[in-house]
Design a protein around this motif. Sequence first.
Motif, PDB file in Angstrom:
ATOM      1  N   MET A 201      -9.246   6.842  -5.569  1.00 16.23           N
ATOM      2  CA  MET A 201      -9.745   5.599  -5.826  1.00 16.23           C
ATOM      3  C   MET A 201     -10.090   4.760  -4.836  1.00 16.23           C
ATOM      4  N   PHE A 202      -8.786   4.602  -4.120  1.00 22.41           N
ATOM      5  CA  PHE A 202      -9.040   3.592  -2.885  1.00 22.41           C
ATOM      6  C   PHE A 202      -9.893   3.933  -1.793  1.00 22.41           C
ATOM      7  N   VAL A 203      -9.859   5.423  -1.481  1.00 27.53           N
ATOM      8  CA  VAL A 203     -10.711   5.767  -0.458  1.00 27.53           C
ATOM      9  C   VAL A 203     -11.873   5.742  -0.842  1.00 27.53           C
ATOM     10  N   ALA A 204     -12.480   5.945  -2.290  1.00 27.96           N
ATOM     11  CA  ALA A 204     -13.724   5.566  -2.625  1.00 27.96           C
ATOM     12  C   ALA A 204     -14.205   4.106  -2.449  1.00 27.96           C
ATOM     13  N   LEU A 205     -13.294   3.017  -2.807  1.00 26.68           N
ATOM     14  CA  LEU A 205     -13.522   1.920  -2.584  1.00 26.68           C
ATOM     15  C   LEU A 205     -13.820   1.633  -1.305  1.00 26.68           C
ATOM     16  N   GLN A 206     -13.074   2.055  -0.262  1.00 27.62           N
ATOM     17  CA  GLN A 206     -13.402   1.831   1.037  1.00 27.62           C
ATOM     18  C   GLN A 206     -14.571   2.281   1.560  1.00 27.62           C
ATOM     19  N   ARG A 207     -14.996   3.595   1.191  1.00 30.12           N
ATOM     20  CA  ARG A 207     -16.317   4.185   1.426  1.00 30.12           C
ATOM     21  C   ARG A 207     -17.391   3.468   0.743  1.00 30.12           C
ATOM     22  N   LYS A 208     -17.130   2.716  -0.276  1.00 31.76           N
ATOM     23  CA  LYS A 208     -18.305   2.295  -1.061  1.00 31.76           C
ATOM     24  C   LYS A 208     -19.018   3.572  -1.931  1.00 31.76           C
ATOM     25  N   ASP A 209     -18.073   4.526  -2.244  1.00 32.67           N
ATOM     26  CA  ASP A 209     -18.689   5.568  -2.902  1.00 32.67           C
ATOM     27  C   ASP A 209     -18.797   5.274  -4.488  1.00 32.67           C
ATOM     28  N   LYS A 210     -20.145   4.710  -4.778  1.00 38.83           N
ATOM     29  CA  LYS A 210     -20.112   4.380  -6.435  1.00 38.83           C
ATOM     30  C   LYS A 210     -20.058   5.552  -7.293  1.00 38.83           C
TER      31      LYS A 210
ATOM     32  N   GLY B 244      -7.302   1.873   1.752  1.00 38.37           N
ATOM     33  CA  GLY B 244      -8.003   2.923   2.034  1.00 38.37           C
ATOM     34  C   GLY B 244      -7.462   4.179   2.945  1.00 38.37           C
ATOM     35  N   GLU B 245      -7.218   3.511   4.335  1.00 34.89           N
ATOM     36  CA  GLU B 245      -6.477   4.326   5.118  1.00 34.89           C
ATOM     37  C   GLU B 245      -5.275   4.793   4.820  1.00 34.89           C
ATOM     38  N   ILE B 246      -4.472   4.270   4.146  1.00 32.77           N
ATOM     39  CA  ILE B 246      -3.034   4.729   3.643  1.00 32.77           C
ATOM     40  C   ILE B 246      -3.286   6.066   2.696  1.00 32.77           C
ATOM     41  N   ALA B 247      -4.313   5.696   1.722  1.00 36.96           N
ATOM     42  CA  ALA B 247      -4.708   6.583   0.935  1.00 36.96           C
ATOM     43  C   ALA B 247      -5.157   8.022   1.320  1.00 36.96           C
ATOM     44  N   GLU B 248      -6.235   7.923   2.435  1.00 36.03           N
ATOM     45  CA  GLU B 248      -6.768   8.842   2.966  1.00 36.03           C
ATOM     46  C   GLU B 248      -5.653   9.787   3.721  1.00 36.03           C
ATOM     47  N   ALA B 249      -4.686   9.046   4.434  1.00 33.50           N
ATOM     48  CA  ALA B 249      -3.735   9.799   5.123  1.00 33.50           C
ATOM     49  C   ALA B 249      -2.962  10.424   4.371  1.00 33.50           C
ATOM     50  N   GLU B 250      -2.444   9.960   3.012  1.00 41.35           N
ATOM     51  CA  GLU B 250      -1.564  10.775   1.901  1.00 41.35           C
ATOM     52  C   GLU B 250      -2.375  11.855   1.485  1.00 41.35           C
TER      53      GLU B 250
ATOM     54  N   GLY C 237       0.683  -1.189   0.083  1.00 39.01           N
ATOM     55  CA  GLY C 237       0.017   0.152   0.073  1.00 39.01           C
ATOM     56  C   GLY C 237       0.922   1.294  -0.049  1.00 39.01           C
ATOM     57  N   TYR C 238       2.101   1.249   0.739  1.00 37.19           N
ATOM     58  CA  TYR C 238       2.713   2.421   0.799  1.00 37.19           C
ATOM     59  C   TYR C 238       3.504   2.487  -0.480  1.00 37.19           C
TER      60      TYR C 238
ATOM     61  N   ASN D 178      -4.613  13.693   2.867  1.00 42.35           N
ATOM     62  CA  ASN D 178      -4.558  14.786   3.972  1.00 42.35           C
ATOM     63  C   ASN D 178      -3.287  15.325   4.105  1.00 42.35           C
ATOM     64  N   ARG D 179      -2.257  14.516   3.987  1.00 47.93           N
ATOM     65  CA  ARG D 179      -0.746  14.884   4.212  1.00 47.93           C
ATOM     66  C   ARG D 179      -0.525  15.961   2.901  1.00 47.93           C
ATOM     67  N   LEU D 180      -1.346  15.772   1.887  1.00 48.68           N
ATOM     68  CA  LEU D 180      -0.985  16.649   0.685  1.00 48.68           C
ATOM     69  C   LEU D 180      -1.841  17.952   0.706  1.00 48.68           C
ATOM     70  N   GLY D 181      -2.699  17.897   1.569  1.00 50.67           N
ATOM     71  CA  GLY D 181      -3.673  19.085   1.882  1.00 50.67           C
ATOM     72  C   GLY D 181      -4.857  18.910   0.657  1.00 50.67           C
ATOM     73  N   LEU D 182      -5.045  17.598   0.186  1.00 47.42           N
ATOM     74  CA  LEU D 182      -6.310  17.422  -0.646  1.00 47.42           C
ATOM     75  C   LEU D 182      -7.087  16.291  -0.011  1.00 47.42           C
ATOM     76  N   PRO D 183      -7.889  16.747   0.928  1.00 46.32           N
ATOM     77  CA  PRO D 183      -8.667  15.595   1.626  1.00 46.32           C
ATOM     78  C   PRO D 183      -9.843  15.166   0.822  1.00 46.32           C
ATOM     79  N   TYR D 184     -10.004  13.923   0.819  1.00 43.00           N
ATOM     80  CA  TYR D 184     -11.169  13.256   0.043  1.00 43.00           C
ATOM     81  C   TYR D 184     -12.370  14.214  -0.242  1.00 43.00           C
ATOM     82  N   GLU D 185     -12.878  14.889   0.677  1.00 45.91           N
ATOM     83  CA  GLU D 185     -13.977  15.592   0.532  1.00 45.91           C
ATOM     84  C   GLU D 185     -13.955  16.825  -0.489  1.00 45.91           C
ATOM     85  N   SER D 186     -12.787  16.980  -0.735  1.00 46.93           N
ATOM     86  CA  SER D 186     -12.620  18.318  -1.799  1.00 46.93           C
ATOM     87  C   SER D 186     -12.458  17.740  -3.107  1.00 46.93           C
ATOM     88  N   TRP D 187     -12.768  16.710  -3.500  1.00 44.30           N
ATOM     89  CA  TRP D 187     -12.366  16.010  -4.926  1.00 44.30           C
ATOM     90  C   TRP D 187     -13.826  16.233  -5.553  1.00 44.30           C
ATOM     91  N   ASP D 188     -14.032  17.312  -6.171  1.00 45.18           N
ATOM     92  CA  ASP D 188     -15.209  17.587  -7.068  1.00 45.18           C
ATOM     93  C   ASP D 188     -14.519  17.391  -8.485  1.00 45.18           C
TER      94      ASP D 188
END
Length: 584
Positions: A447-456, A547-553, A399-400, A555-565
């Motif tokens: 993509m992997f955060v979306a898979l973890q959250r089942k965000d179809k 999913g956890e590794i992806a979400e942390a990354e 994952g890393y 956030n580290r980049l200043g691009l939280p999942y919620e910002s992806w429009d």
Amino acid sequence: MSAYAKLGAKAAGTILAGGTGVGGYLYATDDGMKRSFQAYSTFAPVILHYRMTELKNKYISSVSEEEWEALDETYAKRTVEKLGRLQGMYSKYGQTAAGLTNTLGDAWIRELRTLENEIPPRPLSVVRKTIEEETPGRRLEDTFSSFDAKPLGSASIGQVHRATLRSTGQEVAVKVQYPEAQELFTKDIHAIRFLCEKFAPEQVCTLEALEGQNKAELDYTNEAQNLLEIGTNMAKHGFQPKECLVPKPFGELSTKRMLVMELLPGPKLIDGMRAFYAAYAKKQGTTLKRMETVARKKFEEEGIPDKYDGPSAAQIASYQRMMKLRDGLVNTFVIGGYNVLVAPVVRLFAKNHNNSKDNTSTTTSTTSKAEATGKIEYLRTTIPPNTPRIVDSLMRIHGYQLLVDGLFNADPHGGNFLLLPDGRIGLIDYGATKRLSTNERILACVMFVALQRKDKDKLWQMATMAGYKSKYMNPDVYYKLVQFGYDTWGKEVTGGMNVQQFMDDLKAKDPYYETPDNFVLASFMSVRLRALTLGMNHPVKCSEYWGEIAEAELNRLGLPYESWDEAQLMKYQPELNIQKSDFY
């Protein structure tokens, strides 16, 4: 078997029907096509027999488990031996199939695993010639003071030998490429691509990605550089040396066809684990096969097991050292003292006691070695391989590599890992290494955060913006495709169908004809790891780890999942390579 086995049945049928036409011409003039015909002419009768048995089971009378196993035993060994003799891409496909324990029987898995490390090796004379060609003006003995003639392992591209450097006396592993490896892979890819375009166009995208990767894999200087970079990354993330080791290459001795690296101790990961549990099963009065059957039934009933939440590899290694120290102290001061001072007296007493018995007695008895000598056996405490912990390490490591470094092993089959004596994992093969662009890596995180959250909805938005097109543009079919390709083979996705049945079902519902290939090798890594862990009787769902590794990354980049429009997806869209197929 696999999609390529099905392709083989179609191709072989066409060849037989075609007589001396195009098929005959290609067989006579194209070596790659000749090898393909040899492979598929072997597969076709096997597949036909299985298909006929399936039809019998469905429409005439049920086929017993014993009959299926007998069928497996009839074909597995000779079919896999053919793959081993052909080598090249055919061995690669067999390595992939070796982990499909949810689709193939025990006999097939047993034989296919030999392709990970037991392909017929080249003789020492061939190996010597290659080494001396790669080190001009020097004999093999000038470079190595010792060189084992028997290889440690032999796979699809080359074989590995144990040796000792003359300059330093250090033991090393020497990986030597087969002389014809480059030619075989080039011809195989050409031939298989031709057949895919005709009979299985959905496989062309994967094949093109593999073609580019195999070109890099055939240059061992690339692998030497990959080992250095991966080792640095693993240390940076805290995996090395606590959970894994990556061998260091000797750059001055590494060339296009020869790679010299540190020798790591230990058997192949699955071999080491199976050997321990086979011995354990025997002590329990059962067999490894029965234990594995129980384990498989358990996860079929209960689903994919929870993530590991126990001691780390470093903690287990510390415990092993403590047990070794304890054993040493007890063996030296307690058992050793007893065996030296007391055992001779016990043995003498036992001898006198036996001599006093009635000599005419016909009673026989067996005594253990300890009873005969009066000695106590020394302690040798062993700790079983911790399968959940090893799986956890494998998944987090990869994952890393994928989501944080963007540099990962695209071909992590069972032959690419060692089980070190202290329970850590040796990462030994980085020829098939893929490097993602920054944007590709970031979108893989999304993509992997979306898979973890089942965000179809997010996955569908990403697909359509990346150029995915299908006949009916059915988002539910795409969701299953992306789950299957990157995340899980669980029943909630496949409905209990095997790999080929599932893919055929999706293609019938909504065949795709345009798709980007940017993440093909990420999917290949996911498939390989899922096959590996399934073979370890501990199946995984990738998004639970990644999913956890992806979400942390993110956030580290200043691009939280919620910002992806839509605007942000467009901003980070990588350069796309669209593959087109005509399914209808």
